[in-house]
Design a protein around this motif. Structure first.
Motif, mmCIF file in Angstrom:
data_model
loop_
_atom_site.group_PDB
_atom_site.id
_atom_site.type_symbol
_atom_site.label_atom_id
_atom_site.label_comp_id
_atom_site.label_asym_id
_atom_site.label_seq_id
_atom_site.Cartn_x
_atom_site.Cartn_y
_atom_site.Cartn_z
ATOM 1 N N LYS A 106 -1.798 -43.721 -14.898
ATOM 2 C CA LYS A 106 -0.760 -43.769 -15.927
ATOM 3 C C LYS A 106 0.146 -42.544 -15.842
ATOM 4 O O LYS A 106 0.121 -41.679 -16.712
ATOM 5 N N ILE A 107 0.945 -42.477 -14.786
ATOM 6 C CA ILE A 107 1.904 -41.375 -14.679
ATOM 7 C C ILE A 107 3.166 -41.763 -15.437
ATOM 8 O O ILE A 107 3.686 -42.865 -15.279
ATOM 9 N N LYS A 108 3.666 -40.842 -16.256
ATOM 10 C CA LYS A 108 4.875 -41.097 -17.029
ATOM 11 C C LYS A 108 6.019 -40.210 -16.539
ATOM 12 O O LYS A 108 5.797 -39.054 -16.166
ATOM 13 N N HIS A 109 7.218 -40.771 -16.549
ATOM 14 C CA HIS A 109 8.423 -39.990 -16.281
ATOM 15 C C HIS A 109 9.046 -39.668 -17.629
ATOM 16 O O HIS A 109 9.441 -40.562 -18.375
ATOM 17 N N LEU A 110 9.105 -38.364 -17.956
ATOM 18 C CA LEU A 110 9.591 -37.940 -19.268
ATOM 19 C C LEU A 110 11.064 -37.535 -19.250
ATOM 20 O O LEU A 110 11.566 -37.024 -20.248
ATOM 21 N N GLY A 111 11.735 -37.763 -18.130
ATOM 22 C CA GLY A 111 13.168 -37.481 -18.068
ATOM 23 C C GLY A 111 13.499 -36.215 -17.306
ATOM 24 O O GLY A 111 12.633 -35.537 -16.764
ATOM 25 N N ALA A 112 14.788 -35.895 -17.296
ATOM 26 C CA ALA A 112 15.277 -34.713 -16.585
ATOM 27 C C ALA A 112 15.384 -33.545 -17.548
ATOM 28 O O ALA A 112 15.774 -33.706 -18.700
ATOM 29 N N GLU A 113 15.002 -32.357 -17.075
ATOM 30 C CA GLU A 113 15.077 -31.140 -17.880
ATOM 31 C C GLU A 113 15.508 -29.975 -17.002
ATOM 32 O O GLU A 113 15.395 -30.034 -15.778
ATOM 33 N N LYS A 114 15.974 -28.923 -17.640
ATOM 34 C CA LYS A 114 16.308 -27.695 -16.939
ATOM 35 C C LYS A 114 15.088 -26.775 -16.960
ATOM 36 O O LYS A 114 14.518 -26.509 -18.011
ATOM 37 N N VAL A 115 14.696 -26.277 -15.805
ATOM 38 C CA VAL A 115 13.599 -25.322 -15.681
ATOM 39 C C VAL A 115 14.127 -24.103 -14.942
ATOM 40 O O VAL A 115 14.518 -24.202 -13.772
ATOM 41 N N ASP A 116 14.182 -22.968 -15.634
ATOM 42 C CA ASP A 116 14.751 -21.749 -15.059
ATOM 43 C C ASP A 116 16.156 -22.006 -14.517
ATOM 44 O O ASP A 116 16.537 -21.511 -13.456
ATOM 45 N N GLY A 117 16.891 -22.825 -15.253
ATOM 46 C CA GLY A 117 18.267 -23.114 -14.874
ATOM 47 C C GLY A 117 18.422 -24.160 -13.792
ATOM 48 O O GLY A 117 19.545 -24.476 -13.381
ATOM 49 N N VAL A 118 17.315 -24.727 -13.319
ATOM 50 C CA VAL A 118 17.352 -25.716 -12.250
ATOM 51 C C VAL A 118 17.019 -27.093 -12.815
ATOM 52 O O VAL A 118 16.077 -27.239 -13.590
ATOM 53 N N GLU A 119 17.788 -28.102 -12.428
ATOM 54 C CA GLU A 119 17.508 -29.455 -12.900
ATOM 55 C C GLU A 119 16.262 -30.001 -12.230
ATOM 56 O O GLU A 119 16.081 -29.884 -11.012
ATOM 57 N N ALA A 120 15.383 -30.593 -13.009
ATOM 58 C CA ALA A 120 14.125 -31.118 -12.489
ATOM 59 C C ALA A 120 13.706 -32.341 -13.276
ATOM 60 O O ALA A 120 14.080 -32.513 -14.437
ATOM 61 N N GLN A 121 12.928 -33.200 -12.627
ATOM 62 C CA GLN A 121 12.370 -34.379 -13.256
ATOM 63 C C GLN A 121 10.956 -34.064 -13.751
ATOM 64 O O GLN A 121 10.140 -33.488 -13.019
ATOM 65 N N HIS A 122 10.672 -34.433 -14.989
ATOM 66 C CA HIS A 122 9.420 -34.084 -15.657
ATOM 67 C C HIS A 122 8.472 -35.286 -15.627
ATOM 68 O O HIS A 122 8.817 -36.376 -16.077
ATOM 69 N N TYR A 123 7.258 -35.063 -15.089
ATOM 70 C CA TYR A 123 6.249 -36.113 -15.005
ATOM 71 C C TYR A 123 4.951 -35.635 -15.665
ATOM 72 O O TYR A 123 4.640 -34.450 -15.661
ATOM 73 N N LYS A 124 4.216 -36.592 -16.212
ATOM 74 C CA LYS A 124 2.935 -36.264 -16.832
ATOM 75 C C LYS A 124 1.957 -37.394 -16.559
ATOM 76 O O LYS A 124 2.308 -38.569 -16.662
ATOM 77 N N GLY A 125 0.733 -37.036 -16.198
ATOM 78 C CA GLY A 125 -0.285 -38.045 -15.930
ATOM 79 C C GLY A 125 -1.575 -37.713 -16.628
ATOM 80 O O GLY A 125 -1.867 -36.546 -16.911
#
Length: 313
Positions: free
Chosen positions: A185-204
């Protein structure tokens, strides 16, 4: 004894940082990357493909610079916080980090404000403070060789368990991604900025059994040994695990949040990665500046036995 206790706490923390997969409601810097072409929720197939691609690129990179923070609940011995920064490699397995934080001091006024820890050739080295080095003929590095300790024991089961523990200590972002791929059950929680860098957030989410299945380092255990491990972990109140990762546009994980929830509280770890492929040339400290903790304990044991025999005579 204070040196030994602090060393044990520090090395335990490193093991947790490098090996644990856990559960925590972490987060990026809270900035959603609105308008990104990848901001829309991804399908399960797209999620699996993205994590698989990140795993492949991370595995091939073989090393990265890392910043880590680990927090252990006050209910556990050695509770407190440790921050580490340095370089980590996973092919071959090496590490060279400088650590600081309350977990190092453990109430010892002579404890150094920061400690350097090096891992190379299946051994961990910890740099001691000036006071401890002065008491050890100037030897300022302590070596802990788990493999040698296991082999010397002559206990095959212990060898397996300690080797498995060493493998867990050698965890890296690639292995964490492999564990995440084991989650149904991996979820995609959307795009976020991490240390000013765009990244896709996942949680399992992983149950304990799923985590063990995904972690190949436990394959050395027999069915009975595995059951003992599972029973022990469940007895400690640990039910299952979550892990979170933020993957940048170059398909590298830039941040991971892991932890373990237990009755005493939550053991948390946050790691930030950069400079994938950076040189991770790590060397063991000079032998003349190093003492082997395991060898020292054996010598002390032998001296104690001789003393007891002398008293008996």
């Amino acid at each position: 004894m204070s040196t030994w206790k602090r060393a044990g706490v520090s090395l335990t923390a490193v093991a947790v940082v490098m090996g644990a997969a856990g559960c925590q409601d972490g987060g990026g810097d809270g900035k959603k990357a609105a308008g990104s072409p990848q901001s829309a929720a991804q399908s399960q197939g797209e999620i699996a493909e993205a994590i698989q691609a990140a795993y492949k690129k991370t595995s091939d990179a073989k090393s990265a610079k890392v910043r880590m923070t680990v927090t252990m609940p006050a209910g556990l011995e050695g509770g407190g916080t440790m921050e580490m920064a340095g370089v980590q490699g996973w092919d071959p397995v090496v590490m060279d980090v400088t650590a600081k934080g309350s977990m190092l001091a453990e109430g010892d006024p002579d404890a150094p404000s920061q400690v350097r820890m090096v891992m190379v050739d299946d051994a961990m080295y910890m740099e001691l403070g000036a006071k401890q080095a002065a008491e050890l003929d100037g030897k300022r590095w302590m070596k802990l060789d788990l493999t040698a300790a296991a082999e010397a024991s002559g206990d095959k089961t212990l060898q397996k368990q300690m080797t498995g523990s060493l493998e867990n200590m050698n965890q890296d972002p690639a292995r964490q991604l492999a564990l995440l791929l084991g989650s149904p059950k991996i979820k995609h929680l959307g795009a976020e900025k991490v240390d000013g860098v765009e990244a896709q957030h996942y949680k399992g989410t992983l149950t304990l059994e799923e985590m063990l299945d995904a972690n190949k380092s436990f394959d050395v255990l027999s069915a009975e040994e595995r059951k003992e491990l599972v029973d022990g972990v469940e007895k400690a109140g640990i039910k299952g695990y979550d892990t979170e990762v933020w993957v940048n546009e170059d398909q590298y994980p830039v941040k991971m949040v892991v932890g373990i929830k237990m009755p005493q509280g939550t053991m948390n770890m946050t790691a930030s990665y950069s400079d994938y492929g950076a040189a991770a040339t790590v060397q063991a400290p000079p032998a003349k500046d190093t003492f082997d903790l395991f060898e020292m304990l054996k010598q002390l044991e032998g001296a104690g036995a001789e003393g007891a025999a002398g008293l008996g005579g």
